[in-house]
Design an enzyme around this catalytic site. Sequence first.
Site, PDB file in Angstrom:
ATOM      1  N   HIS A 323       0.801  -1.219   0.000  1.00 13.27           N
ATOM      2  CA  HIS A 323       0.000   0.000   0.000  1.00 13.27           C
ATOM      3  C   HIS A 323       0.831   1.263   0.000  1.00 13.27           C
ATOM      4  O   HIS A 323       0.325   2.338  -0.312  1.00 13.27           O
ATOM      5  CB  HIS A 323      -0.964   0.012   1.189  1.00 13.27           C
ATOM      6  N   GLY A 324       2.094   1.159   0.360  1.00 14.74           N
ATOM      7  CA  GLY A 324       2.921   2.347   0.319  1.00 14.74           C
ATOM      8  C   GLY A 324       4.235   2.106   1.016  1.00 14.74           C
ATOM      9  O   GLY A 324       4.326   1.274   1.915  1.00 14.74           O
TER      10      GLY A 324
END
Lengths: 473, 382
Positions: A323-324
């Site tokens: 997600h990051g």
Amino acid sequence: MVFSSSVFLMTFIPVTLLAYFIVPERFVKVRNVVLLTASLIFYGWGEPKYILIMLFSIVFNYVCGLIIGKEININNKHRAKPMLIFCVLGNLAILGFFKYTDFVLETVNQLTAAGLTLPGIALPIGISFYTFQTMSYVIDVYRNKVKAQKNIIIFGTYVTLFPQLIAGPIVRYSDVEAMLIDRKTRPEQVEDGIRRFIIGFGKKVLLANQIYPVWMELSSMENISAASAWLGAAAFTFQIYFDFSGYSDMAIGLGKIFGFDYLENFNYPYISRSITEFWRRWHMSLSSWFKEYVYIPLGGNKKGLPRQLANILIVWILTGLWHGASWNFVAWGIYYGIILIAEKLCILKVLKKCPPGVGHVYSIVIIVIGWVIFAVDDLSEAIRYIGMMFGSSGNLTDTAFSYFLESRIWLIIACAIGSTPLVRKVCGIISKRLRERYILLGVVETVFLMAIFVFSMAFLVSGSYNPFLYFRF
Amino acid sequence: MKKKSYILIYAAAAFIIFLSIGTLLIPDVVFSPDENRYLTEKPDFTVKRVLDGTFERKYEEYLSDQIIGRNRWVEAKSLTEAALGINDINGVYLCTGGRAVERITENDFDWSNYEKNLQRIEDFTEICTEQEINVHIMPVPTGAYVYREFLPDNAIMFDEGKAFSQAADAFGSNMIDIRNSLMAGKHGGDVFFKTDHHWTGRGARLAAAEFIGTAVNKAAAEKVRSCDTEIISSEFKGTLYSKVLLKTLGTDIIETSAYARKADMKVEIEGEEYDSLYFDENLNKKDKYAVYFGGNYGLVKIRATAGEKERKESEKLLIVKDSFANSMVPFLLNDFPEITMVDTRFYRGDISRIAEEYDRVLFVYSVNNLSEEKIVLTGSLS
């Protein structure tokens, strides 16, 4: 390019549709060329240099797929394996380089005071999505689930297909293979696609974009009451759902217009009665990807409980990182990993004995707190915010809470209803009642959907309406 | 097989075609008066501009700026929000009585910059006091503060009362606190525009009277308070209207000193000389507040020439200011025929040097600008 932009709605889509439908249906190959060209323009819009990375990714996976497929064809699995490993590592290297270089160097700096300079690499949009798509393709070729695609145009069309290119769903080659080779235009599918697109567009522009400022304002205040902190976190919870699922709806809808049926990506995740259920309903294409290509190959639940728990944790650390590139996403992944393990060990059994309401409340509380960890990129700030949710400021409520609750009451109600299957059920009943009077049904539906479309457009255009702040002068 | 009408396909296609072809056909608008900015026009297509992304960015701006029926879309959005009970739109609170005020929350108000500006003015005051120049500081409250009972329920604003007590602590008797005068005065007519963040002629007149009361005497203040006024426009729609484009806000009246309208004067703006402080051509434009001095400039000198010979030696006044002073100056000219205005946002010289030639210095700043601007008074910025 994003779907919720003027250039997409007013230039890209009309031109692409015209070019696509002008080509007769029987020339699917030509239609694929149109789609591939359009998708590359879509992808490179604003940052044309990233087309090169995309083209490299296409050629690399295409060639790897061919080689692996050839070895598999002659039943030479042990010769295909090194190629597969090489290909997966290649994909991960591209993803890792663009997405995680800065993160790794920064972490090294923090741990060792090495003082390495960060190269500041910009993340090419959608790279996390299409890298996962191409990896699923080569792995499936290796597993002999699909045949290697010999036509590079068809393969390129699969990788770049603009509807799902930049924010998913993660479409597996095996799911669209047949449609890439042959597909018909059916008006009911086109109509379905338009319906889905408008619903998604409305979710993004009318709900997600409108509720977002509530979170932004509350979370940037110094000290807020418990009620305000929950309201802010709830606003983010709504925002991320309507933003992401709205985008998936638009992608699925656009896919349908061009004759592709994608799998669903969201299934009303906030009505879940456990976190295990939540992750079967949220971003389904990602969870199933991790299950299929990480969890099961690691042994899944086949190698004893300790190994299974370790596998769950690994999958969730990776999910978080996907997600990051930031530690709060890792923390968020671990948070879910631990909860899912706890559910597996005992919570699910307890929940089964409780009335369904308990499961709903339990799940939504966990989810909302999870989103705070997700949204606040500084972990200590996130903990401070969660503290405020549990009354660390000493106030139960404040005027900020009253103001936002009162002024956004209809928006909040709309978001709450939109998170449940209620609207779909009501629409289902209405269309059943009006089955015989299909023209009336068409008119009613069109008026309703076009109203959403037109209002969304009004809100989108207003976003660009920026009175220059000359009144300071 | 289920029977279908496919009306939705036609409707959606018609809408998209209407937007794209319609936008293509209507002529480009160069300037948007409501936004007070030039709109993006069709960008040039060159390979280089495409490759570095400027063409794409400009093209998106072009489409959003030139989309068919642009202001209608914005209006539709504001109407929808207002109908849903959302009272803060685009940084504006919609108040009862068709009034709009600027929405400034704690998140927007920069306290540390505010305190720095107070300190700068305090330092400047000390220098002036040493030279026996009188200094007054008049912070102007926001419309939201003066009309706070008209705000939406529970509306969040920054703590303006605290800002005023900080100013009072810093400036002591040099501060002119106009809050009570404005709040009492609002019952006899608008002291702030309904559609603009500025004060009205009435608000400016009451503030001027407060200053005259301190700087001259009570009788002079009373004369200002009850002086004759003249309405110069009754169709003003200000900046706050522009932010929401809601017709329900109505229009405002611009009213000014009848004396200043008629008096002979010499006005020197950035070296150019004019014979009036009013620039009436702006009354036909969107930004009608620019009727005063034609807008804001670094250095403006005003001298009322009527009866100059008979007049006894009068005090020279220096006003260090933002735009609020522009509409107040007309009410001061009777008592101070010689006024110089310095706008710190445009003037790049040493203001303490200028002050040496004056008897009195008046600071007029909205509280909000004190938190936003960097007010440099001594030494030059460049």
